[in-house]
Scaffold this active site. Sequence first.
Site: not given
Length: 657
Positions: A375-376
Amino acid sequence: MNPVLKTANEAINRMTRDLVKRQQPDGTWHFCFENGTVIDALSIILFRSLDLDNEPLIRELHDRILAAQQPEGCWRWYADESEGNLAASIEAYFALLYSGYSQTTDEPLERAKRYILSRGGAGNSSSILTKTLLSVTGQQKWPLSVKTIPLEVLLLPASFPISLFDFSGYSRIHLIPLLIMADRDFTVQTPQTPDLSELYTNRDIGSEPPPEEHRKLLDPIKSGLGKLAAPGHYLHEAATEQAKRFMLQRIEADGTLYSYASSTILMVWALLALGYDKRDPIITRAVDGIINMRYTADDGHTTLQNSPSTVWDTALLAYALQEAGLPANHAAIRRAAGYLRSKQQHKLADWSVHNPNPVPGGWGFSNNNSMVPDVDDTTAALRAICRLARTDDSFRDPWNRGLNWVISMQNKDGGWPAFEKNTDKEMLTWLAIEGAKAAATDPSEADLTGRTLEYFGSFAGLNIKHKFIKRGADWLIDHQEKDGSWYGRWGVCYIYGTWAALTGLSAVGIPADHDAVTKAVRWLHDVQNPDGGWGESCRSDVVKRFVPLGQSTPSQTAWALDALIAVSPETTPEIERGILRLAAFLKHDSDRDTAHDNITDHATDRDTASDAAALHDSLYSYPTGAGLPGNFYTNYHSYRHIWPLLAFSHYRQKYPS
């Protein structure tokens, strides 16, 4: 012009020029992802156990490990780890000895031996990686904490209380090679394998029964296996084949397992345990993949990275440069965006087990990563291509795919994980394996949730009027610490989490006078250093409370500043002091001699400006990236550029006069 704004402008201009010059022709930036000495040590031992002739690299790694030894004889993960790190010291001692370039009678190794024995000996290390290293080389028995986990756990279906994909991807990819080796009591020794018996005070290490929680975890596993209708020997053979297939199917094009050096090293030993020849092409390619992760730092030392940070660094720097004023059609931005577009992942992988419906569209961390999106990294890449996606059709589809993928990764509790959604079964943290509490699961985290909300609010035009955004903001507010901070999982630590949470909440519409915001601002003011900056010890990660470093670091100062800027309608004395401190860091970085005057006042118990400069330089190497509490930290060499540039740029945007 406000003199603080002038200082920020000068820093932005200087950093922008320097970063554009450092960009590679393919659009990337290459900075070191430095992980202490652990990968260097493990690699030396792996190369020697395979009888590989790679002397120049082994010698370079040996010299770097030796240079990192402390006067007390130990090795440390971070400078204020006052008692040293037993696991890192055992690994370093073993690697230096196995390399052949150090001997037990050498004074550095004698100091290291005294330190290790003073901490209870080699058998007293709780690190599972160190235990594995000692077990696979025949120094001690395989620990029961691993041996008691049956390999047949791989056969349990998802409908059972525990199955393989309940573990986080990171733990799963390391656990499977361990289970193979422990199942076979595998050891690999050569005539040159050192005998570390002098480092032990107890030769029965490995036979201690695991604690009660670990045994409770095994009960549902054994119960599930009892329901599988097949003879025991068939199940074991099927599990062994499944374990082998699991590894082989996750080998990247460069030969590494899941793109990590650590799991690749374990895979090579596991393949040997399964009967593979030392010169098998799979093993040869895996070793080449590890070697290709080498990085020669500015100090001349060579290290092996656990996973090069190329995608992460390139995405963040392309975004930061645009925040600093470079237009999206600038050649440097277009080159970086083109590279990032080529690295978007378009295939289903392990993340889809718990998230089967969406179209793939995430990004991973490193250049060699094609199956482990997170996600990051995805929101970082999306920030970098956002402006181009508005005007260039070739970026619009990658943008939409990435946006929808991030939305799909939201956990049922409202927060966001790193790699795989809804992998948060608490019982998996009962494993009697150090690091299990942090690595066995992949739950919602404040830093990931905050960063994701900041992306949605600042770049996708979404806010708390959207139900899923409101759920994310509510999760963050519910998980604020009593003192007003948030714990950050992937950075050090409470400063990192508080920065991510505040910037995220502000971006999606939580007002500056909200109780959670005002509490966090008070906390950041309270932990600001007298010099105007911020600094936090890696010990925070271990004791789970804020531990001041006693000095300021560039990245942590920038995080705190960025958080305060995000929620402060007008500049404040705390922000102004922080900007000046950050500028002093950069002035030292560009002109070391003239910076002595700026830092001497902050050097305690130092007699000369050169001592102060050395202290100041050490703050750049202090790890502010977190992996496993107490056992794995990262000095991102890119962070001294990324986060200060963003803080200066956001200061200029928010307070232009």
